[in-house]
Design an enzyme around this catalytic site. Structure first.
Site, short mmCIF file in Angstrom:
data_model
loop_
_atom_site.label_atom_id
_atom_site.label_comp_id
_atom_site.label_asym_id
_atom_site.label_seq_id
_atom_site.Cartn_x
_atom_site.Cartn_y
_atom_site.Cartn_z
N HIS A 54 -41.42 -8.86 32.45
CA HIS A 54 -42.84 -8.56 32.25
C HIS A 54 -43.61 -9.87 32.05
O HIS A 54 -43.08 -10.83 31.48
CB HIS A 54 -43.01 -7.65 31.02
CG HIS A 54 -44.39 -7.08 30.90
ND1 HIS A 54 -45.43 -7.81 30.38
CD2 HIS A 54 -44.90 -5.89 31.29
CE1 HIS A 54 -46.54 -7.06 30.43
NE2 HIS A 54 -46.24 -5.89 30.98
N LYS A 101 -45.65 -1.65 24.75
CA LYS A 101 -45.64 -3.02 24.22
C LYS A 101 -45.37 -2.99 22.71
O LYS A 101 -44.61 -2.13 22.26
CB LYS A 101 -46.95 -3.74 24.56
CG LYS A 101 -47.34 -3.55 26.02
CD LYS A 101 -48.47 -4.43 26.44
CE LYS A 101 -48.87 -4.10 27.86
NZ LYS A 101 -49.71 -5.10 28.46
N GLY A 152 -54.17 -5.70 31.08
CA GLY A 152 -54.90 -5.59 29.81
C GLY A 152 -56.30 -6.16 29.86
O GLY A 152 -56.93 -6.37 28.82
N ASN A 206 -45.83 1.71 29.19
CA ASN A 206 -45.29 0.56 28.45
C ASN A 206 -46.12 0.38 27.18
O ASN A 206 -47.26 -0.07 27.25
CB ASN A 206 -45.36 -0.69 29.34
CG ASN A 206 -44.94 -1.95 28.59
OD1 ASN A 206 -44.32 -1.88 27.53
ND2 ASN A 206 -45.29 -3.10 29.15
N GLY A 215 -50.01 0.24 30.76
CA GLY A 215 -50.00 -0.30 29.40
C GLY A 215 -50.97 0.45 28.52
O GLY A 215 -50.68 1.54 28.02
N GLY A 216 -52.17 -0.11 28.34
CA GLY A 216 -53.16 0.42 27.41
C GLY A 216 -53.40 1.93 27.52
O GLY A 216 -53.41 2.64 26.50
N GLU A 254 -47.45 -6.55 39.17
CA GLU A 254 -48.50 -6.59 38.15
C GLU A 254 -49.21 -7.94 38.19
O GLU A 254 -48.73 -8.91 37.57
CB GLU A 254 -47.89 -6.40 36.76
CG GLU A 254 -47.09 -5.13 36.61
CD GLU A 254 -46.95 -4.73 35.15
OE1 GLU A 254 -47.48 -3.70 34.78
OE2 GLU A 254 -46.32 -5.49 34.39
N SER A 301 -54.16 -2.53 34.28
CA SER A 301 -55.35 -1.72 33.95
C SER A 301 -55.44 -0.42 34.75
O SER A 301 -56.52 -0.03 35.20
CB SER A 301 -56.62 -2.56 34.12
OG SER A 301 -56.57 -3.69 33.26
N GLU A 337 -45.73 -10.75 30.03
CA GLU A 337 -45.81 -11.22 28.64
C GLU A 337 -44.51 -11.91 28.22
O GLU A 337 -44.52 -12.84 27.43
CB GLU A 337 -46.18 -10.04 27.72
CG GLU A 337 -47.65 -9.66 27.92
CD GLU A 337 -47.94 -8.17 27.83
OE1 GLU A 337 -47.14 -7.43 27.23
OE2 GLU A 337 -48.99 -7.75 28.36
C1 PEP Z 1 -48.40 -3.46 31.46
O1 PEP Z 1 -48.17 -3.56 30.29
O2 PEP Z 1 -47.45 -3.56 32.23
C2 PEP Z 1 -49.77 -3.22 31.93
C3 PEP Z 1 -49.98 -3.10 33.20
O3 PEP Z 1 -50.77 -3.15 30.97
P1 PEP Z 1 -52.27 -2.59 31.18
O4 PEP Z 1 -52.14 -1.24 31.87
O5 PEP Z 1 -52.82 -2.45 29.79
O6 PEP Z 1 -53.00 -3.56 32.02
#
Ligand code: PEP
Length: 250
Positions: free
Chosen positions: A94, A11, A172, A9, A233-234, A166, A212, A96
Site C-alpha cells: 500500500h 487503515k 484520501g 481498507n 479507504g475513507g 491506486e 477516493s 502508505e
Molecule cells: C486506500 O486506502 O487504499 C484508499 C484508496 O483510500 P481512499 O479511498 O480513502 O482514497
C-alpha cells in the site's frame, strides 16, 4: 468472467467494537445477495472478532504481514498468525507502507512470496506519485512496481494475486483518476501481465482501482472494461457509504 471485488481498507481506524458494529450493519443491509465479492481489511487486533460475523464468501484481509515465519521481529505479524484468526487475504505494498514506512519493492516482493506460499491471496497495491504523472512516467512507474513486486513468482502463485492500482495523489484526497486514465492504466497492467505470464493469467487477473472511491463515482469507474472492483479507504468506514458502493452491483 471476472467477478467484481470490493474491499474496505480501514487503515488505522476503528476500535474492535466500532468495527464489529460497522460489519454487522453492512451485512444486515442484505449486500450478500449482490453480484459482487466483498470484504474488510481491519487492523490486526480486530481480525479474529470480525471473522465471527463473516462467512466463507466474505473476504477478511490483513493490512500487512512480515516475510519471515517467526522470530525476533518485535511489532511484526506473520502470515500464519493472520491465517490462524481467519484472514484469507493480505494487502501488500500500500502506498502508505511504501511512503510512510519506507517499504522497498524488494521487501514487498518478499512479503508477496511469503503470503502466496502460505495460501493467502495478495492485494498488491501499486501507483504513481503526482510528480510521476506530471512527468509522463506513470505507466513506467506502475509497471516497474509490478515487475519488482511479483519478481520470481511462478504462474500458479500469480493466480493468487489481485492488483490494486491506486494513484498516490488520489488516495484520501477526494481526487479520483478519470475513468479513461484509470482504464488506460488497467489495460496497460493487463497487457504487461499477459507478456510476463500468459494471456489466460492476465484475463483472469482482478485489477482493482483505489483512490477516493465513493458512492458518487463508483458507477462511472466500474463502467470501464478493465476495472474489476475497488479498494476503498475513507468511504468504507461508514456503513451507509460502503453499502451504497456495494449496491452498485444490484
Ligand atoms: C486506500 O486506502 O487504499 C484508499 C484508496 O483510500 P481512499 O479511498 O480513502 O482514497
Amino acid at each position: 468472467m471476472r467477478k467484481p471485488l470490493i474491499i474496505g481498507n480501514w487503515k488505522m481506524n476503528l476500535t474492535v467494537s466500532e468495527g464489529v458494529n460497522l460489519v454487522k450493519s453492512i451485512i444486515d443491509s442484505g449486500v450478500d445477495q449482490l453480484k459482487v465479492d466483498y470484504g474488510f481489511a481491519p487492523p490486526f487486533v480486530a481480525l479474529s472478532e470480525i471473522k465471527k460475523y463473516l462467512n466463507d464468501s466474505h473476504i477478511l484481509a490483513a493490512q500487512n504481514i512480515y516475510f519471515e515465519d517467526s522470530g525476533a521481529y518485535t511489532g511484526e505479524v506473520s502470515a500464519d498468525m493472520i491465517l490462524s484468526v481467519g484472514a484469507n487475504y493480505v494487502i501488500l505494498g500500500h502506498s502508505e507502507r511504501r511512503h510512510i514506512f519506507k517499504e522497498s519493492d524488494e521487501v514487498i516482493n518478499k512479503k508477496v512470496h511469503q503470503a502466496v506460499k502460505k495460501g493467502l491471496t495478495v492485494v498488491l497495491c501499486v501507483g504513481e506519485l503526482l510528480e510521476d504523472r506530471e512527468a509522463g512516467c506513470e505507466t513506467e512507474t506502475v509497471l516497474r512496481q509490478i515487475a519488482l513486486g511479483v519478481k520470481d513468482l511462478g504462474p500458479d502463485h500469480m493466480k493468487r494475486v489481485v492488483i490494486a492500482y491506486e494513484p498516490v495523489w488520489a488516495i484520501g484526497t477526494g481526487k479520483t483518476a478519470s475513468k479513461d486514465d484509470a482504464e488506460a492504466m488497467h489495460r496497460a497492467i493487463r497487457g504487461f501481465i499477459s507478456k510476463l505470464y500468459s494471456e489466460n493469467i492476465a484475463k483472469d487477473l482482478k485489477i482493482l482501482y483505489g483512490g477516493s472511491v465513493k458512492p458518487e463515482n463508483i458507477k462511472d469507474l466500474m463502467s470501464a472494461e478493465n476495472i474489476d472492483g475497488a479498494l476503498v479507504g475513507g468511504a468504507s468506514l461508514n456503513a451507509e457509504s460502503f453499502v451504497k458502493i456495494l449496491k452498485f452491483y444490484e
